[in-house]
Design an enzyme around this catalytic site. Structure first.
Site, PDB file in Angstrom:
ATOM      1  N   ARG A  15     -56.682   2.821  -5.183  1.00 58.47           N
ATOM      2  CA  ARG A  15     -58.495   2.705  -5.718  1.00 58.47           C
ATOM      3  C   ARG A  15     -58.706   3.117  -4.361  1.00 58.47           C
ATOM      4  O   ARG A  15     -58.771   2.813  -3.199  1.00 58.47           O
ATOM      5  CB  ARG A  15     -58.397   1.368  -5.582  1.00 58.47           C
ATOM      6  CG  ARG A  15     -59.802   0.823  -7.003  1.00 58.47           C
ATOM      7  CD  ARG A  15     -59.332  -0.353  -6.749  1.00 58.47           C
ATOM      8  NE  ARG A  15     -58.796  -0.989  -7.318  1.00 58.47           N
ATOM      9  CZ  ARG A  15     -59.501  -2.285  -8.336  1.00 58.47           C
ATOM     10  NH1 ARG A  15     -58.949  -3.189  -7.901  1.00 58.47           N
ATOM     11  NH2 ARG A  15     -58.073  -3.133  -8.650  1.00 58.47           N
ATOM     12  N   SER A 103     -61.079  -0.597 -11.379  1.00 61.39           N
ATOM     13  CA  SER A 103     -61.343  -1.676 -12.070  1.00 61.39           C
ATOM     14  C   SER A 103     -63.502  -2.097 -11.897  1.00 61.39           C
ATOM     15  O   SER A 103     -64.267  -1.639 -12.560  1.00 61.39           O
ATOM     16  CB  SER A 103     -60.741  -3.078 -11.501  1.00 61.39           C
ATOM     17  OG  SER A 103     -60.576  -4.536 -11.546  1.00 61.39           O
ATOM     18  N   HIS A 104     -62.998  -3.127 -11.604  1.00 58.23           N
ATOM     19  CA  HIS A 104     -65.056  -3.692 -10.919  1.00 58.23           C
ATOM     20  C   HIS A 104     -65.192  -3.659  -9.660  1.00 58.23           C
ATOM     21  O   HIS A 104     -66.475  -4.390  -9.592  1.00 58.23           O
ATOM     22  CB  HIS A 104     -63.700  -5.559 -10.392  1.00 58.23           C
ATOM     23  CG  HIS A 104     -63.465  -5.729 -10.071  1.00 58.23           C
ATOM     24  ND1 HIS A 104     -62.215  -5.816  -9.625  1.00 58.23           N
ATOM     25  CD2 HIS A 104     -64.128  -6.122  -8.440  1.00 58.23           C
ATOM     26  CE1 HIS A 104     -61.774  -6.539  -8.990  1.00 58.23           C
ATOM     27  NE2 HIS A 104     -62.810  -6.797  -7.798  1.00 58.23           N
ATOM     28  N   LYS A 113     -54.648   2.974 -12.561  1.00 53.00           N
ATOM     29  CA  LYS A 113     -53.525   1.895 -13.004  1.00 53.00           C
ATOM     30  C   LYS A 113     -52.481   2.959 -14.260  1.00 53.00           C
ATOM     31  O   LYS A 113     -53.295   3.421 -14.852  1.00 53.00           O
ATOM     32  CB  LYS A 113     -54.158   0.361 -13.581  1.00 53.00           C
ATOM     33  CG  LYS A 113     -55.078   0.202 -12.958  1.00 53.00           C
ATOM     34  CD  LYS A 113     -55.140  -1.075 -13.387  1.00 53.00           C
ATOM     35  CE  LYS A 113     -56.473  -2.012 -12.945  1.00 53.00           C
ATOM     36  NZ  LYS A 113     -57.073  -2.908 -13.437  1.00 53.00           N
ATOM     37  N   ASP A 238     -64.856  -7.802 -17.363  1.00 48.18           N
ATOM     38  CA  ASP A 238     -64.558  -6.532 -16.099  1.00 48.18           C
ATOM     39  C   ASP A 238     -64.780  -5.366 -16.455  1.00 48.18           C
ATOM     40  O   ASP A 238     -64.790  -4.451 -17.655  1.00 48.18           O
ATOM     41  CB  ASP A 238     -63.932  -6.741 -14.480  1.00 48.18           C
ATOM     42  CG  ASP A 238     -62.093  -6.554 -14.813  1.00 48.18           C
ATOM     43  OD1 ASP A 238     -62.087  -5.838 -16.602  1.00 48.18           O
ATOM     44  OD2 ASP A 238     -61.441  -5.962 -14.254  1.00 48.18           O
ATOM     45  N   ASP A 240     -63.255  -2.500 -16.433  1.00 44.53           N
ATOM     46  CA  ASP A 240     -61.774  -1.963 -16.948  1.00 44.53           C
ATOM     47  C   ASP A 240     -61.248  -2.495 -17.852  1.00 44.53           C
ATOM     48  O   ASP A 240     -60.403  -1.940 -18.913  1.00 44.53           O
ATOM     49  CB  ASP A 240     -60.712  -1.416 -16.090  1.00 44.53           C
ATOM     50  CG  ASP A 240     -60.088  -2.423 -15.772  1.00 44.53           C
ATOM     51  OD1 ASP A 240     -60.443  -3.321 -15.404  1.00 44.53           O
ATOM     52  OD2 ASP A 240     -59.008  -1.930 -15.119  1.00 44.53           O
ATOM     53  N   ASP A 242     -59.167  -5.750 -18.643  1.00 46.35           N
ATOM     54  CA  ASP A 242     -58.419  -6.548 -18.011  1.00 46.35           C
ATOM     55  C   ASP A 242     -58.633  -7.699 -18.312  1.00 46.35           C
ATOM     56  O   ASP A 242     -56.970  -8.579 -17.908  1.00 46.35           O
ATOM     57  CB  ASP A 242     -57.160  -5.463 -17.501  1.00 46.35           C
ATOM     58  CG  ASP A 242     -57.385  -5.530 -16.245  1.00 46.35           C
ATOM     59  OD1 ASP A 242     -59.149  -5.565 -16.235  1.00 46.35           O
ATOM     60  OD2 ASP A 242     -56.596  -4.945 -15.268  1.00 46.35           O
ATOM     61  N   GLU A 321     -54.066 -15.831 -14.972  1.00 36.36           N
ATOM     62  CA  GLU A 321     -54.201 -15.317 -13.370  1.00 36.36           C
ATOM     63  C   GLU A 321     -55.795 -15.817 -13.167  1.00 36.36           C
ATOM     64  O   GLU A 321     -56.256 -16.188 -14.305  1.00 36.36           O
ATOM     65  CB  GLU A 321     -54.129 -14.519 -12.846  1.00 36.36           C
ATOM     66  CG  GLU A 321     -52.661 -13.727 -12.645  1.00 36.36           C
ATOM     67  CD  GLU A 321     -52.944 -12.794 -11.781  1.00 36.36           C
ATOM     68  OE1 GLU A 321     -52.632 -12.143 -10.813  1.00 36.36           O
ATOM     69  OE2 GLU A 321     -52.902 -11.002 -12.242  1.00 36.36           O
ATOM     70  N   SER A 323     -57.747 -14.854 -12.220  1.00 34.96           N
ATOM     71  CA  SER A 323     -58.997 -13.652 -11.786  1.00 34.96           C
ATOM     72  C   SER A 323     -58.903 -13.406 -13.412  1.00 34.96           C
ATOM     73  O   SER A 323     -60.411 -12.548 -12.741  1.00 34.96           O
ATOM     74  CB  SER A 323     -58.672 -12.925 -11.267  1.00 34.96           C
ATOM     75  OG  SER A 323     -56.689 -12.455 -11.293  1.00 34.96           O
TER      76      SER A 323
HETATM   77 ZN   LIG Z   1     -59.760  -4.898 -14.364  1.00 35.72          ZN
END
Ligand SMILES: [Zn+2]
Length: 451
Positions: A15, A103-104, A113, A238, A240, A242, A321, A323
């Site tokens: 990233r 992602s975010h 990923k 988020d 993407d 996940d 998790e 998150s």
């Molecule tokens: Zn994500």
């Protein structure tokens, strides 16, 4: 290669800033290096997709060229949440996947990923990939091809069959202008729900809020819309797709460890004694509830790739998790998919006929801090945590050291760990009341002051 962006190669993914770190030249090299990581005789296609970022198309094209030039065939699944790439790997028995996403992260970022087979690439494998990308990998293999392929209908049908709802819900969904709205809105309608859409139009500039449901301020619009429409719940995704965020019918955020607690109780009715995994940052109430319901609770290291690997190792049926990554392996594939998790959460609510607050009424109320971040350089952060472990062990404290230091007190816990994604130390505490919380926090902070 000059100016190689070493810092973009992280524990679970790649990233960085698009155009400076994450260039099309880098994407091309990644395609070639990824091919080198696969078994020599691999003939199955690689799944490639992307999120909605403006830099995505150019990076994806360069990546595919790199894979093709290394002799690999590609199935291009277009703009979809990352979990649909995982789903495609499982359903199409592909060689792996590379998804172009940050992602975010803010809109100027991008990244990758990856999966090889059905395992997420992480840790040493990402470092190995980085080394390969700095070499000259020209091959004499015939050029591969690229076939566009839509995985959405197959995915939607799978979830509709898997998660029938015994009662319909009025649900607000906030996709944060990421790709999840395109998947989740029609999916939940097919499940019989009335869906109110918030920021479901893909827009790689993320004009409304950052697509990160773990930040409470990003959940405010969702909560207000749930209240205004008298909806049953709100679901946020988020950038993407996940990670999930949930608000109840009052617009109150239900954090992921409490979602996992409820899902665990439901799962254990069907699978007595099942193993359920969560991470080092989760509430002790979660672990206690799993054990009380007859399950085997495993506390593990933070990081979606590490949790997925631990699930495979232990045969766990469920994990989660803080998150917002939730992983189902009882009727699903064990990867983190927020649209699927949303369907499972609604199914749990429908089956129990209860609200979140009714279902959580017997869980002891504790006070917990959010994650407290303290700036600390990448060079120093792991040393500081190692020193803390030595110090507090020598004083006789009960310490879990699988990922940083979690001191277990009789009535709570305090965590100090190095962030895997930022130059920072992360602390979190949980206690029966604020007075004890402050005492626990002072214990670790006063030691940190001496460092
Ligand atoms: Zn994500």
């Amino acid at each position: 290669m000059t100016d190689f962006p070493h810092h973009a190669f992280r524990e679970y993914d790649i990233r960085g800033i698009a155009a400076t770190d994450i260039t099309e030249a880098l994407a091309y090299r990644l395609g070639q290096a990824f091919a080198t990581m696969l078994p020599a005789n691999e003939s199955r296609p690689v799944i490639v997709g992307r999120d909605v970022r403006l830099s995505g198309p150019g990076l994806q094209t360069a990546l595919i060229r790199g894979l093709n030039d290394a002799g690999l065939h590609v199935m291009d699944i277009g703009i979809v949440p990352t979990p649909l790439a995982y789903y495609a790997v499982h359903q199409l028995s592909a060689a792996g996947s590379v998804h172009v996403t940050a992602s975010h992260n803010p809109s100027e970022y991008n990244g990758f990923k990856m999966m090889i087979g059905t395992s997420s690439l992480h840790g040493h494998d990402i470092q190995r990939l980085k080394e390969l990308m700095q070499q000259d990998l020209r091959t004499d293999k015939a050029t591969g091809s690229c076939t566009p392929f839509s995985i959405t209908d197959s995915y939607t049908q799978f979830v509709v069959n898997d998660c029938p709802l015994s009662r319909p819900f009025k649900v607000v969904i906030d996709a944060g202008n990421g790709p999840s709205g395109m998947i989740a809105a029609p999916l939940y309608r097919q499940l019989g729900c009335e869906v109110i859409e918030l920021y479901c139009e893909p827009d790689g500039r993320f004009p409304n809020h950052h697509p990160d449901p773990t930040i409470a301020e990003n959940m405010v619009d969702l909560a207000n819309t749930v209240r205004a429409h008298k909806a049953d719940l709100g679901i946020a995704f988020d950038g993407d797709g996940d990670r999930i965020g949930i608000v109840d019918e009052h617009g109150t955020i239900i954090w992921s460890d409490m979602l996992l607690l409820l899902l665990s109780r439901r799962l254990l009715l069907e699978y007595p004694g099942a193993t359920i995994i969560s991470e080092i940052k989760s509430s002790q109430m979660l672990y206690n509830a799993i054990e009380q319901a007859g399950g085997k609770a495993v506390m593990w290291r933070t990081g979606h790739s590490l949790i997925k690997a631990k699930m495979k190792e232990t045969g766990a049926l469920l994990a989660g998790e803080m998150s917002g990554h939730l992983f189902f392996a009882d009727r699903f594939f064990g990867f983190d998919d927020a649209a699927y998790a949303g369907a499972r959460i609604m199914q749990m609510l429908a089956d129990t006929g209860s609200t979140f607050s009714e279902l959580l009424a017997d869980v002891p109320i504790t006070v917990a801090t959010p994650e407290i971040r303290i700036a600390c350089s990448d060079q120093e952060k792991f040393d500081v945590v190692d020193q803390a472990i030595i110090h507090f062990k020598s004083l006789g404290y009960d310490i879990i050291d699988i990922d940083g230091m979690r001191i277990r007190f009789a009535d709570g816990w305090g965590l100090l760990r190095a962030s895997n994604t930022q130059p920072a130390l992360v602390m979190r505490f949980e206690a029966p009341d604020n007075k004890r919380l402050d005492e626990m926090r002072a214990l670790i902070e006063s030691w940190l002051d001496t460092q």
